[in-house]
Every structure is written in structure tokens, then in C-alpha cells.
Write an enzyme that holds these catalytic residues in place. Structure first.
Site, PDB file in Angstrom:
ATOM      1  N   ASP A 154     -31.186  27.380   5.430  1.00 21.40           N
ATOM      2  CA  ASP A 154     -32.592  27.799   5.375  1.00 21.40           C
ATOM      3  C   ASP A 154     -33.410  26.997   6.384  1.00 21.40           C
ATOM      4  OD1 ASP A 154     -34.731  29.253   4.548  1.00 21.40           O
ATOM      5  OD2 ASP A 154     -34.880  28.373   2.559  1.00 21.40           O
ATOM      6  N   HIS A 227     -33.022  40.062   7.213  1.00 24.32           N
ATOM      7  CA  HIS A 227     -34.155  39.180   6.919  1.00 24.32           C
ATOM      8  C   HIS A 227     -34.748  38.549   8.174  1.00 24.32           C
ATOM      9  CE1 HIS A 227     -36.751  36.362   4.928  1.00 24.32           C
ATOM     10  NE2 HIS A 227     -36.091  35.327   5.432  1.00 24.32           N
TER      11      HIS A 227
END
Length: 314
Positions: A154, A227
Site C-alpha cells: 500500500d 484500482h
């Protein structure tokens, strides 16, 4: 006035090991009393931070405190307002929506040791619990290698640490609020059974990156609503960035697992554009996630916190 990251709250540092997000709503029973209580609360917020950094000098305690637009109007009715501060209202796309929730005060705490996070919040709540109710309290944690709970690294799209302040902290475009920041906090709950049934290859296409190495896939390899495609924001032909400090949270026995998304930005309209794009392009992550709510907060500079604590900002 020149931007000075040293005068900002902790809006551009690392995501932390042990994390807590708390959103509170003011009871609004007595405005004058609430204003006085907030002055003391802000003063104590800074004092407790200093104290715990001395008590555990290796704890890496980082904190930020913010106010929503509704709280700003209530607590500081005669004061100027940050240019981009507004009520976040539910965003709706062709298939999904990102609902808004109430919230007046936002507290973000992270440290190397959960005991430090606990002590900070336990002390702090002594000075605010009588005039507030809890909207949400979420404990997050650093997953393996800084990965999201879905198994991917992330924060890859974050700016480099040496550049991050320029994306997270307000500059001379709003001189009264220089060194402040806009924080958007949003809680996601994932249906992990659905996600875990996907092959690794399909998960990679959904995120837009390799799961193990974090290498970005070619545009041809990704799903159209991957995404890292859907969450991009381009303004006037320039790709925009914010500072994300997302962390996982989970109560595995009750199947309550998700991501607490927190984005700090110099400009709220950049974060908002990213959210709108995710909805418009049906971001793949939305297909197995429920968004429980979100709200926008302004994070004052440390000098502005001093003014609030001293009753000079009303």
C-alpha cells in the site's frame, strides 16, 4: 507566508505500527461551554503529546487533530475558514456510492507501541468525553511489509518522503491557513471471502500491480477498472498526488475486516476528484467492499492550535 513542515501536524509522515482513528460528534448542548472545553482540549492535546514523547522517546508517537466544516462553524463562528473546507456529502456513481457520516472532531494517533496509543487516547478523552459522543473508533495495524489487508503493498502511489509535504500541506495559496492540511477519512469493510476466491492473477489485474514484487502491470494487462487506474486524478493534464496513510483493521472472529483510508492533501479537490473517478470507473475494489462512511476534516497548523488553545481564534 512560506510553507514550513515543522509547523504542521503529523500529516506527511509514516503510517505507523499501531494506529487509532477516532471520530467524535459534539453534543451541542451549550455553545459557550463547548468552546471553552475545546480550548482546554486542544491545549491538553499538545501537552499530552509532548509528555508521551518524553516518557517513551523511542515510541515514534505521531498525532493529528482535525475539525469538520460543521464543527468549524459551531466552534469558530466569527473566524475565517479554510478555502476548501466544506461538508462532505455522499458521492454517488453509476453503481456504487461513498456515503457521508457525521463527525466533528477527528483524532489520528500512531506509535510503535500500542501502550502509547492507549495512554494518549485514555488521557485525552478525559477532556472531551463530557461534550461529545463517539461516531467511530477504529484500531489499525501495520500488516506484513506495509501491505494492505488484501495482500498488496500500500502507498506505492504516494509521493517520495522528501516531496510529501508539498502534497499534504497548504502553502501560500491560503496564507491564513498555511501549514494546515485537508484530511479525508473513510472506512471500508471488505468481503474477504469474495476477494480470496480470486486467483492471484485476477487480483493483480484488479489492483494493477504484481502481488509479490509490486511491479506495475502494463495497461493491456490490467482490468479497465483496476484500482491504480480508477483512483488517479489528473487536473489540467497533470497527475495529482495526496499522502495516504491507510491501515488495515480486523476482528477476524466476527468477520469484520477492512481498510481505514486516510488521505492528507494540500487541496481537498484533488482527493475529491480521486473519489469521483473511483465511482465513475467502478473501481474493482468497490465490487467486494462496503464503504461505511467518510468525512472531511481540516487539520490546523500547530501555531493555529496554539491560538485556539489560548482563545484567540473564535
Amino acid at each position: 507566508m512560506v510553507m514550513d513542515p515543522n509547523k504542521a501536524q503529523d500529516v506527511w509522515k509514516d503510517a505507523g505500527e499501531h494506529v487509532q482513528f477516532t471520530v467524535l460528534e459534539l453534543k451541542r448542548e451549550d455553545q459557550a461551554k463547548d468552546q471553552e472545553a475545546i480550548q482546554e482540549f486542544v491545549d491538553r492535546f499538545q501537552a499530552i503529546t509532548r509528555s508521551l514523547r518524553i516518557r517513551d522517546n523511542k515510541g515514534n508517537l505521531k498525532v493529528s487533530l482535525g475539525f469538520s466544516n460543521a464543527a468549524w462553524d459551531y466552534l469558530f463562528p466569527n473566524a475565517p475558514k479554510p478555502k476548501e473546507l466544506e461538508d462532505y456529502e455522499t458521492l454517488t456513481g453509476p453503481k456504487y456510492e461513498m456515503p457521508a457520516v457525521k463527525g466533528d472532531l477527528f483524532i489520528h494517533v500512531r506509535a510503535n507501541d500500542e501502550a502509547v496509543v492507549y495512554e494518549f487516547m485514555a488521557q485525552l478523552m478525559n477532556f472531551i468525553k463530557d461534550i461529545t459522543t463517539v461516531v467511530d473508533e477504529t484500531k489499525g495495524f501495520r500488516y506484513f511489509e506495509g501491505r494492505a489487508i488484501i495482500g498488496f503493498i500500500d502507498g506505492t502511489e504516494n509521493p517520495e518522503p522528501q516531496d510529501a509535504a508539498d502534497y499534504a500541506i497548504i502553502g501560500d495559496e491560503d496564507p491564513q491557513f498555511v501549514n494546515g492540511s485537508y484530511a479525508f477519512a473513510q472506512k471500508w469493510r471488505h468481503q474477504m471471502d469474495i476477494w480470496n476466491k480470486l486467483t492471484t492473477e485476477d487480483q493483480e489485474k484488479a489492483v494493477g500491480r504484481k502481488k509479490f514484487s509490486d511491479l506495475e502491470l502494463s495497461e493491456q494487462e490490467k482490468f479497465k477498472n483496476a484500482h491504480n487506474v480508477a483512483s488517479q486524478a489528473t487536473i489540467d493534464g497533470v497527475e495529482q498526488k495526496i499522502v495516504r496513510m491507510n491501515v488495515p483493521y480486523s476482528d477476524p472472529a466476527s468477520d469484520n475486516t477492512g481498510t481505514y483510508f486516510i488521505g492528507y492533501a494540500r487541496h481537498w479537490n484533488v482527493t475529491k476528484k480521486m473519489l469521483e473517478n473511483m465511482l465513475e470507473k467502478n473501481d474493482y475494489l468497490l465490487s467486494f467492499s462496503d464503504i461505511l462512511g467518510g468525512q472531511l476534516f481540516f487539520i490546523p497548523s500547530r501555531p493555529l492550535l496554539d491560538q485556539i488553545a489560548e482563545g484567540e481564534f473564535k
